[in-house]
Design an enzyme around this catalytic site. Structure first.
Site, PDB file in Angstrom:
ATOM      1  N   TYR A   1      25.469-126.252 -25.015  1.00 42.58           N
ATOM      2  CA  TYR A   1      24.485-127.169 -25.428  1.00 42.58           C
ATOM      3  C   TYR A   1      23.520-126.687 -26.409  1.00 42.58           C
ATOM      4  CZ  TYR A   1      25.597-130.023 -21.359  1.00 42.58           C
ATOM      5  OH  TYR A   1      26.248-130.804 -20.507  1.00 42.58           O
TER       6      TYR A   1
ATOM      7  N   ARG B   1      25.695-128.614 -29.304  1.00 41.37           N
ATOM      8  CA  ARG B   1      25.343-129.807 -29.157  1.00 41.37           C
ATOM      9  C   ARG B   1      23.954-130.250 -29.737  1.00 41.37           C
ATOM     10  NH1 ARG B   1      26.389-133.082 -23.922  1.00 41.37           N
ATOM     11  NH2 ARG B   1      26.355-134.844 -25.559  1.00 41.37           N
TER      12      ARG B   1
ATOM     13  N   HIS C   1      20.997-140.451 -18.446  1.00 43.25           N
ATOM     14  CA  HIS C   1      21.492-139.013 -18.451  1.00 43.25           C
ATOM     15  C   HIS C   1      20.908-137.850 -18.819  1.00 43.25           C
ATOM     16  CE1 HIS C   1      25.544-141.635 -17.969  1.00 43.25           C
ATOM     17  NE2 HIS C   1      25.137-141.468 -16.805  1.00 43.25           N
TER      18      HIS C   1
ATOM     19  N   CYS D   1      10.943-124.865 -10.534  1.00 45.92           N
ATOM     20  CA  CYS D   1       9.639-125.377 -10.365  1.00 45.92           C
ATOM     21  C   CYS D   1       9.600-126.580 -11.237  1.00 45.92           C
ATOM     22  CB  CYS D   1       8.297-124.648 -10.906  1.00 45.92           C
ATOM     23  SG  CYS D   1       8.422-124.403 -12.690  1.00 45.92           S
TER      24      CYS D   1
ATOM     25  N   CYS E   1      11.399-119.856 -18.043  1.00 45.76           N
ATOM     26  CA  CYS E   1      10.248-120.795 -17.794  1.00 45.76           C
ATOM     27  C   CYS E   1       8.960-120.152 -17.727  1.00 45.76           C
ATOM     28  CB  CYS E   1      10.380-121.344 -16.314  1.00 45.76           C
ATOM     29  SG  CYS E   1       9.024-122.461 -15.899  1.00 45.76           S
TER      30      CYS E   1
ATOM     31  N   GLU F   1      36.392-151.723 -29.040  1.00 46.85           N
ATOM     32  CA  GLU F   1      37.395-151.934 -28.288  1.00 46.85           C
ATOM     33  C   GLU F   1      37.371-153.070 -27.167  1.00 46.85           C
ATOM     34  OE1 GLU F   1      38.615-148.263 -26.696  1.00 46.85           O
ATOM     35  OE2 GLU F   1      39.059-147.337 -28.452  1.00 46.85           O
TER      36      GLU F   1
ATOM     37  N   ALA G   1      29.605-150.980 -33.814  1.00 53.94           N
ATOM     38  CA  ALA G   1      28.237-151.520 -33.650  1.00 53.94           C
ATOM     39  C   ALA G   1      27.521-151.395 -34.781  1.00 53.94           C
ATOM     40  CB  ALA G   1      27.669-150.445 -32.588  1.00 53.94           C
TER      41      ALA G   1
END
Length: 234
Positions: A60, A63, A112, A123, A139, A205, A220
């Protein structure tokens, strides 16, 4: 085909991976992208995080870095511009990037989750975090490990009650860059249709779905601007 809507009509826009792919983000189904170098079950499930949180955070973090190198495209910007003209336009995205917000969109519902948020596994402490993350973050409130605030395989998407409420009021449903075949989002168009909404899909598609009134094929970044600019607001 042109559409007309009243100023108080609810417009529901659902976006998927196709709109972000045109900005250069690799998607789950792309070949040669980031997902090709990791097995889904090793980085995108609660069990994977419990077993090897360091590997999951490695994935991640990559990403998140990828996100910094891409920018909103014309489709993102056209949606944001349309929202300014018609504020009762609600945007539900299946994507975890922040390209809609960077384009200026409001009323964005991330079903998502979001790559730019992290939360506690104990927590539920939550924060927006744009800086690079090295290792496994802890945290600030309880000291437990933090996880990406994204919905993994096997988890329930966010804000479903709010989404279903919006669908019940929708007059125009627009799907952009999504196949509309993955549940629960796959059911959104039929729900909107049951409430008498007009339905439009714009996708690279071809999609075959009897609930689609109008289908527009193409990228798009090309099709969305023209379609939205042609909508008449009464």
């Amino acid at each position: 085909m042109k559409f007309s809507i009243g100023r108080d009509d609810t417009v529901f826009i659902l976006t998927g991976a196709g709109i972000s792919a045109e900005s250069g983000l690799s998607t789950f189904r792309d070949s040669g992208g980031l997902w090709d170098r990791y097995r889904v079950e090793n980085v995108a499930t609660p069990e994977a995080f419990q077993k090897d949180p360091e590997l999951v955070w490695e994935f991640y973090s990559k990403r998140r870095k990828e996100l910094k190198n891409v920018y909103p495209n014309k489709a993102h910007i056209s949606i944001a511009d349309f929202q300014k003209k018609h504020p009762k336009t609600y945007l539900v995205t299946q994507n975890v990037d922040n390209l809609h917000e960077r384009a200026g969109s409001t009323n964005v519902i991330h079903m998502h989750g979001s790559l730019t948020r992290i939360r506690c596994t104990r927590c539920n402490y939550l924060e927006e975090h744009l800086e690079d993350i090295v290792g496994i973050p802890k945290c600030k409130e309880c000291g437990n490990i933090l996880r990406p605030d994204v919905v993994w395989f096997g988890e329930i998407p966010y804000f479903l009650n709010q989404i279903y409420e919006l669908l019940s009021k929708t007059k125009l449903f627009i799907g952009i860059g999504t196949s509309g075949q993955v549940y629960p989002a796959a059911a959104f168009i039929s729900i909107a249709k049951n409430f008498k909404a007009k339905t439009v899909f714009l996708n690279k598609e071809k999609i075959y779905n009897e609930d689609i009134d109008v289908f527009i094929e193409g990228n798009a970044s090309i099709t969305v601007e023209k379609f939205l600019s042609d909508i008449e607001i009464l």
